[in-house]
Every structure is written in structure tokens, then in C-alpha cells.
Design a protein around this motif. Structure first.
Motif, short mmCIF file in Angstrom:
data_model
loop_
_atom_site.label_atom_id
_atom_site.label_comp_id
_atom_site.label_asym_id
_atom_site.label_seq_id
_atom_site.Cartn_x
_atom_site.Cartn_y
_atom_site.Cartn_z
N GLU A 234 -29.92 13.90 -83.74
CA GLU A 234 -30.05 12.46 -83.95
C GLU A 234 -30.16 12.24 -85.45
OE1 GLU A 234 -33.12 8.84 -83.02
OE2 GLU A 234 -32.80 10.35 -81.48
N ARG A 235 -29.27 11.40 -85.97
CA ARG A 235 -29.24 11.14 -87.41
C ARG A 235 -30.53 10.45 -87.83
NH1 ARG A 235 -24.15 8.16 -89.23
NH2 ARG A 235 -23.44 10.04 -88.27
N GLN A 236 -31.14 11.00 -88.87
CA GLN A 236 -32.36 10.41 -89.42
C GLN A 236 -32.01 9.28 -90.38
OE1 GLN A 236 -35.36 11.43 -88.20
NE2 GLN A 236 -34.06 12.68 -86.88
N GLU A 237 -32.93 8.41 -90.64
CA GLU A 237 -32.69 7.27 -91.54
C GLU A 237 -32.34 7.73 -92.95
OE1 GLU A 237 -31.85 3.50 -91.76
OE2 GLU A 237 -32.64 4.39 -89.93
N CYS B 209 -24.96 8.90 -95.85
CA CYS B 209 -24.22 10.01 -96.45
C CYS B 209 -22.86 10.20 -95.81
CB CYS B 209 -25.03 11.30 -96.34
SG CYS B 209 -24.15 12.76 -96.89
N ARG B 210 -22.80 10.24 -94.49
CA ARG B 210 -21.57 10.41 -93.71
C ARG B 210 -20.85 11.72 -94.02
NH1 ARG B 210 -22.27 5.63 -91.74
NH2 ARG B 210 -21.71 3.64 -92.59
N ALA B 211 -21.54 12.73 -94.49
CA ALA B 211 -20.92 14.02 -94.77
C ALA B 211 -20.77 14.85 -93.49
CB ALA B 211 -21.73 14.81 -95.79
N CYS B 212 -21.42 14.44 -92.42
CA CYS B 212 -21.30 15.17 -91.18
C CYS B 212 -20.06 14.72 -90.41
CB CYS B 212 -22.55 14.96 -90.33
SG CYS B 212 -22.76 13.25 -89.83
N THR B 213 -19.83 15.34 -89.27
CA THR B 213 -18.64 15.01 -88.50
C THR B 213 -18.93 14.00 -87.40
OG1 THR B 213 -19.07 16.88 -87.01
CG2 THR B 213 -17.61 17.27 -88.91
N ALA B 214 -20.01 13.27 -87.51
CA ALA B 214 -20.37 12.30 -86.50
C ALA B 214 -19.54 11.04 -86.63
CB ALA B 214 -21.86 11.94 -86.63
N GLY B 215 -19.47 10.32 -85.52
CA GLY B 215 -18.81 9.01 -85.57
C GLY B 215 -19.63 8.08 -86.43
N LEU B 216 -18.99 7.18 -87.12
CA LEU B 216 -19.67 6.35 -88.10
C LEU B 216 -20.64 5.35 -87.46
CD1 LEU B 216 -16.74 5.69 -90.57
CD2 LEU B 216 -18.52 7.41 -90.70
N THR B 217 -20.42 5.00 -86.19
CA THR B 217 -21.30 4.02 -85.57
C THR B 217 -22.38 4.68 -84.72
OG1 THR B 217 -19.79 3.85 -83.69
CG2 THR B 217 -19.50 2.28 -85.50
N SER B 218 -22.29 5.97 -84.50
CA SER B 218 -23.23 6.67 -83.63
C SER B 218 -24.47 7.09 -84.41
CB SER B 218 -22.55 7.90 -83.05
OG SER B 218 -23.46 8.68 -82.33
N LYS B 219 -25.59 7.16 -83.70
CA LYS B 219 -26.81 7.69 -84.32
C LYS B 219 -26.83 9.21 -84.19
CE LYS B 219 -30.62 6.00 -84.76
NZ LYS B 219 -31.29 5.84 -86.01
N ASP B 220 -25.86 9.77 -83.47
CA ASP B 220 -25.79 11.22 -83.30
C ASP B 220 -24.96 11.83 -84.40
OD1 ASP B 220 -27.29 11.14 -80.98
OD2 ASP B 220 -25.53 10.92 -79.70
N MET B 221 -25.26 13.07 -84.72
CA MET B 221 -24.52 13.79 -85.73
C MET B 221 -24.25 15.19 -85.17
SD MET B 221 -26.39 14.40 -89.37
CE MET B 221 -27.89 15.26 -89.03
N ILE B 222 -23.07 15.70 -85.43
CA ILE B 222 -22.66 17.01 -84.93
C ILE B 222 -22.53 17.96 -86.12
CG2 ILE B 222 -20.90 18.27 -83.63
CD1 ILE B 222 -22.24 16.01 -82.02
N VAL B 223 -23.20 19.11 -86.04
CA VAL B 223 -23.11 20.11 -87.10
C VAL B 223 -22.81 21.47 -86.49
CG1 VAL B 223 -24.66 18.93 -88.70
CG2 VAL B 223 -25.58 20.59 -87.12
#
Length: 143
Positions: free
Chosen positions: A20-23, A28-42
């Protein structure tokens, strides 16, 4: 402080972890997550032999994080400023009337060169040194 995420995929010595993307990292958006999602994939090195569905603690060493930030932000900024300086220098040497436009063009040319330099070295920099690490499997009582 390590982040806690769920392993969604395991491939060799690496695991894909959904966090879950932290505040603090929302912009940053350096991860591969969707821009509108609170989730981030690493993708992380699997040091704890985690399996799909396991909750894991993910971390990146502070010094490695700062080196990654330097590569992603400082190198392009330096190239941009050097390009601006070169453009101004050429404009003044040739006594052109619109040195600002030449400086901007040279700045963006070198900024683009920095992008291609980073992309060309991505495999080298993508080494384990800059990769997050799945350190431990976290059990439900620890969450």
C-alpha cells in the motif's frame, strides 16, 4: 523502516510484492503501480524464501536509496544545467540575439541524453544493490 506487503508472484530468487503506497511516496511515481491506485508493485530479492500469499517486510538500504535518487534526479538536473550553460556560451560566442532559446534547446538536448544514458545503464544499475529486499516473512500477529 520496512514496509509490509503481500507476495503476489515468485520467480527464482525474486518476488513481486504488492504494497500500500504511503503518503510520503505518493508523488514519486517511480514504482510500477497504476497512477490512481493506492497499491504499489515492487520486485524484491527474496532473502526470506517467501511464497505467494506471504506477508513480507520490504526494505532498501538508506545509502542505496540515496544513490538511486542521485541517479534518477541529480544526473538529469546536472545535464540540464550543463546544457543551459553550453547554450548560453555558444550564443554569446556567436553573438546571437536569442541566446535563451539556444540555451533551452541545448538544456533539453542534454536532459534527453541523460535519460538515454540512464536507460542504457539500467541493467547495470538494476543490480541487487538498488533492489528492495524481502527480509522476513511477517506473521499475522506481527501486523
Amino acid at each position: 523502516m520496512p514496509e509490509i506487503g503481500i507476495v503476489t508472484k515468485q520467480s527464482g530468487e525474486y518476488v513481486t510484492v504488492k504494497l500500500e503506497r504511503q503518503e510520503a511516496c505518493a508523488k514519486c511515481r517511480a514504482c510500477t503501480a497504476g497512477l490512481t491506485s493506492k497499491d504499489m508493485i515492487v520486485e524484491a530479492e527474496n532473502r526470506c524464501q517467501a511464497k505467494v500469499g506471504d506477508a513480507v517486510a520490504i526494505s532498501l538500504e538508506q545509502s542505496n536509496f540515496l544513490q538511486a535518487v542521485f541517479i534518477m534526479y541529480t544526473i538529469p538536473l546536472i545535464f540540464l544545467f550543463v546544457g543551459l550553460g553550453i547554450g548560453y556560451g555558444i550564443g554569446h560566442a556567436l553573438q546571437l540575439g536569442n541566446t535563451e532559446l539556444l540555451a533551452i534547446v541545448c538544456g533539453f538536448v542534454l536532459l534527453t541524453a541523460a535519460y538515454f544514458l540512464i536507460r542504457a545503464n539500467e541493467e547495470k544499475w538494476r543490480s541487487k544493490k538498488f533492489r528492495p529486499v524481502a527480509e522476513t516473512v511477517v506473521h499475522e500477529k506481527e501486523l
